[in-house]
Motif scaffolding. Structure first.
Motif, PDB file in Angstrom:
ATOM      1  N   GLY A 180      27.131  51.135  43.860  1.00 18.73           N
ATOM      2  CA  GLY A 180      26.293  51.825  42.604  1.00 18.73           C
ATOM      3  C   GLY A 180      26.101  53.282  43.296  1.00 18.73           C
ATOM      4  N   SER A 181      26.357  53.522  44.397  1.00 24.14           N
ATOM      5  CA  SER A 181      26.094  54.575  45.106  1.00 24.14           C
ATOM      6  C   SER A 181      28.107  55.291  44.034  1.00 24.14           C
ATOM      7  N   ALA A 183      30.010  54.155  41.878  1.00 24.51           N
ATOM      8  CA  ALA A 183      30.211  54.275  40.595  1.00 24.51           C
ATOM      9  C   ALA A 183      28.989  55.685  40.202  1.00 24.51           C
ATOM     10  N   ALA A 184      28.016  55.984  40.912  1.00 26.55           N
ATOM     11  CA  ALA A 184      27.127  57.223  40.757  1.00 26.55           C
ATOM     12  C   ALA A 184      27.930  58.464  41.076  1.00 26.55           C
ATOM     13  N   SER A 189      31.988  53.209  36.024  1.00 28.34           N
ATOM     14  CA  SER A 189      30.969  51.622  35.629  1.00 28.34           C
ATOM     15  C   SER A 189      31.043  51.048  37.029  1.00 28.34           C
ATOM     16  N   ARG A 190      30.022  49.998  37.097  1.00 30.61           N
ATOM     17  CA  ARG A 190      30.189  49.464  38.586  1.00 30.61           C
ATOM     18  C   ARG A 190      31.547  48.549  38.140  1.00 30.61           C
ATOM     19  N   TYR A 194      34.092  47.094  41.316  1.00 37.50           N
ATOM     20  CA  TYR A 194      34.086  45.959  41.596  1.00 37.50           C
ATOM     21  C   TYR A 194      36.117  45.610  41.481  1.00 37.50           C
TER      22      TYR A 194
END
Length: 212
Positions: A180-181, A183-184, A189-190, A194
């Protein structure tokens, strides 16, 4: 006593300014910046780089050498470990921006020395393994691109990420940053993060096929 940042950039996607900005943002008061551009950390030892040689001449006992991570010193296990040990013998403190690690030769406790040296060895080995994996993926991508061109095959969907984003994702994941971090921080996108995490070689090959 001075604080010297050593930066190395091997591609157009990297910048010395970014490495300096990261170091200052982490709280380092940089006195001098020494940098080598367009040089491979795997093939060219630190002492054989123009500014790498200068670095060995500049550093004195009590000085602090700052690097973004040990892979900026190089991506060759023997070269990196030898260089850090030489700096420590000279009384230089080696510190990393990522993870905030610090290495020096002050301790005389054998257990602490063993832990310190093991960590240095692990980081240097990781840097070389990453470089070799990237080179292999690039070779695979180039060969696949050639085969596709010869056979007039469709190259597949263009990657939804740039090479700087790919390298940022790979580096952050290698440092243990959460998906998540990552991606931000990269704007991806997550799901994309992945995919890169689960098949970094395939992502590298796709970039190579598209000349990215």
């Amino acid at each position: 006593m001075k604080t010297i940042l050593y930066a190395r950039v091997s591609t157009l996607d990297q910048t010395i300014g970014h490495q300096e900005a990261q170091a200052r943002a982490a709280g380092f008061a940089i006195d001098d910046v020494v940098a080598d551009e367009g040089l491979s950390g795997l093939r060219v030892p630190l002492a054989e780089r123009p500014q790498g040689r200068r670095l060995f001449d500049m550093l004195r006992s009590g000085d602090t050498l700052v690097v973004r991570w040990v892979d900026r010193l190089g991506r060759n296990y023997a070269d990196v470990t030898d260089a850090i040990r030489e700096f420590m013998r000279r009384g230089v403190i080696v510190r990393t921006v990522i993870n905030g690690l610090s290495f020096d030769g002050a301790t005389t406790d054998p257990m602490q020395q063993a832990v310190r040296d093991a960590l240095i060895a692990f980081m240097a080995a990781t840097a070389q393994a990453q470089a070799e994996a990237t080179k292999e993926a690039q070779r695979a991508g180039i060969e696949r691109a050639k085969a596709n061109a010869q056979e007039s095959k469709y190259r597949g969907r263009k990657p939804g990420f740039s090479r700087p984003q790919f390298e940022a994702v790979r580096d952050m994941l290698n440092q243990g940053t959460g998906v998540g971090s990552v991606a931000a921080a990269t704007g991806l996108s997550r799901q994309t993060v992945y995919r890169i995490r689960d098949n970094a070689a395939g992502a590298e090959a796709a970039l190579a096929e598209w000349g990215m």
